[in-house]
Write an enzyme that holds these catalytic residues in place. Structure first.
Site, short mmCIF file in Angstrom:
data_model
loop_
_atom_site.label_atom_id
_atom_site.label_comp_id
_atom_site.label_asym_id
_atom_site.label_seq_id
_atom_site.Cartn_x
_atom_site.Cartn_y
_atom_site.Cartn_z
N LYS A 1 36.49 -38.88 -46.28
CA LYS A 1 36.86 -37.98 -45.17
C LYS A 1 36.86 -36.53 -45.65
O LYS A 1 36.37 -35.64 -44.96
CB LYS A 1 38.22 -38.38 -44.58
CG LYS A 1 38.13 -39.69 -43.79
CD LYS A 1 39.47 -40.28 -43.37
CE LYS A 1 39.25 -41.65 -42.73
NZ LYS A 1 40.47 -42.33 -42.32
N ASP B 1 42.76 -39.21 -34.87
CA ASP B 1 42.46 -40.64 -34.95
C ASP B 1 42.47 -41.29 -33.56
O ASP B 1 41.96 -42.40 -33.39
CB ASP B 1 43.52 -41.36 -35.80
CG ASP B 1 43.07 -41.60 -37.23
OD1 ASP B 1 41.86 -41.81 -37.45
OD2 ASP B 1 43.94 -41.59 -38.12
N GLN C 1 46.59 -41.77 -43.25
CA GLN C 1 45.79 -42.94 -43.59
C GLN C 1 46.64 -44.20 -43.53
O GLN C 1 47.75 -44.25 -44.07
CB GLN C 1 45.17 -42.76 -45.00
CG GLN C 1 44.19 -43.83 -45.40
CD GLN C 1 42.92 -43.85 -44.54
OE1 GLN C 1 42.49 -42.84 -44.00
NE2 GLN C 1 42.32 -45.02 -44.40
N1 GUN Z 1 42.76 -47.18 -42.05
C1 GUN Z 1 41.66 -47.90 -41.77
N2 GUN Z 1 40.94 -47.28 -40.82
C2 GUN Z 1 41.61 -46.15 -40.49
C3 GUN Z 1 41.37 -45.09 -39.57
O1 GUN Z 1 40.38 -45.06 -38.83
N3 GUN Z 1 42.30 -44.10 -39.56
C4 GUN Z 1 43.39 -44.13 -40.34
N4 GUN Z 1 44.26 -43.12 -40.23
N5 GUN Z 1 43.65 -45.09 -41.21
C5 GUN Z 1 42.75 -46.10 -41.27
#
Ligand code: GUN
Length: 287
Positions: free
Chosen positions: A52, A119, A96
């Site tokens: 990211k 998200d 996350q």
């Molecule tokens: N953990 C697994 N996929 C995601 C996601 O798309 N966003 C976040 N914040 N955590 C994750």
């Protein structure tokens, strides 16, 4: 032979579009910034968070990184989020998942300002999607809509089947397909006659979480098959929820694993970050 839907290519196009939008905002004197919070050192999360941050760098979004210890308390995390919610120089906030056991995920998601929830997990954004209002949409299902549209797959009037009902993929996927005027069915672990239901689908989205469960006998001739799963098989090779080798000769288009849905999630996160600027200017989710 089925068309292979190339998620790497389409995600690269989207990131390049976002890069242009970020540059245009910069010309107006505006910077886009994303705060990324990781609690603990789960190795998979570390890889995702690293990807990211790399994507942010590529498109020109400033990333602020918060790496908190495993024993962080819920109150400490909520206090950090409160501070980031207040900051005018932070557009997006991403925590996350998964979080350590002492922290309640839904309390954390609910504390992020819906205007910074890139998200798309906050109940206000999920509700906005449900009733067709502006807001952030969960990145993986939003990315799947882009894969379909940019590959020339028409959704309107089609029989769409989503297998899986998670909050992050299955449910928002069903709502997005409905928004595109698909006729949508959601199947899950308690569904009876899954094969029979699946074999009616023009568009089949597999988000089951079981390696190569969807074999050719689930798939209608000429269907479009989207594979959300990612697993390692016995030989250590990546595979999806769909048995690609048996299914691909039957369908008109299919996403591979890797290189299908996977790369779209981060591209859509970048797109949400740039779109957050306009949502924040509007000052509310009401549009
Ligand atoms: N953990 C697994 N996929 C995601 C996601 O798309 N966003 C976040 N914040 N955590 C994750």
């Amino acid at each position: 032979m089925a068309q292979i839907i190339d998620g790497r290519k389409i995600s690269a196009q989207i990131k390049d579009e976002v890069k242009e939008q970020v540059a245009a905002l910069r010309r107006q004197g505006r910077e886009v910034a994303l705060a990324v919070i990781q609690v603990g050192q789960d190795p998979a999360s570390t890889v995702y968070v690293g990807n990211k941050k790399k994507a942010c760098e590529y498109v020109g979004i400033r990333s602020l990184s918060y790496e908190l210890p495993q024993e962080t308390t819920q109150d400490e995390l909520l206090a950090l989020i409160d501070g980031l919610n207040e900051r005018a120089d932070v557009n997006g906030i991403l925590v996350q998942l998964p979080l350590p056991g002492q922290i309640d995920e839904s309390a954390v998601i609910g504390r992020i300002s819906p205007l910074k929830d890139v998200d798309g997990f906050h109940p206000a954004n999920v509700g906005a999607l449900c009733i067709g209002r502006p807001g952030f949409v969960s990145c993986t299902p939003a990315g799947i809509i882009q894969l379909l549209k940019r590959s020339g797959v028409e959704i309107e009037g089609k029989e769409c089947l989503v297998i899986g009902r998670s909050n992050i993929v299955g449910k928002p996927m069903a709502l997005l397909l409905l928004r595109e005027n698909g006729t949508v069915t959601v199947a899950h672990s308690r569904t009876r006659n899954l094969k029979e239901i699946a074999s009616r689908a023009d568009i089949l989205v597999a988000a089951v979480g079981r390696p190569r469960m969807i074999t050719a006998d689930y798939v209608k001739e000429g269907a479009v098959v989207i594979d959300v799963g990612i697993h390692r098989n016995e030989g250590g090779k990546l595979c999806g929820d769909v048995d690609f080798d048996s299914v691909s000769p039957r369908c008109s288009a299919i996403t591979p694993v890797p290189g299908g849905v996977g790369p779209m999630t981060i591209a859509m996160l970048m797109k949400n970050c740039v779109e957050s600027v306009a949502l924040q200017d509007a000052g509310s989710l009401r549009g």
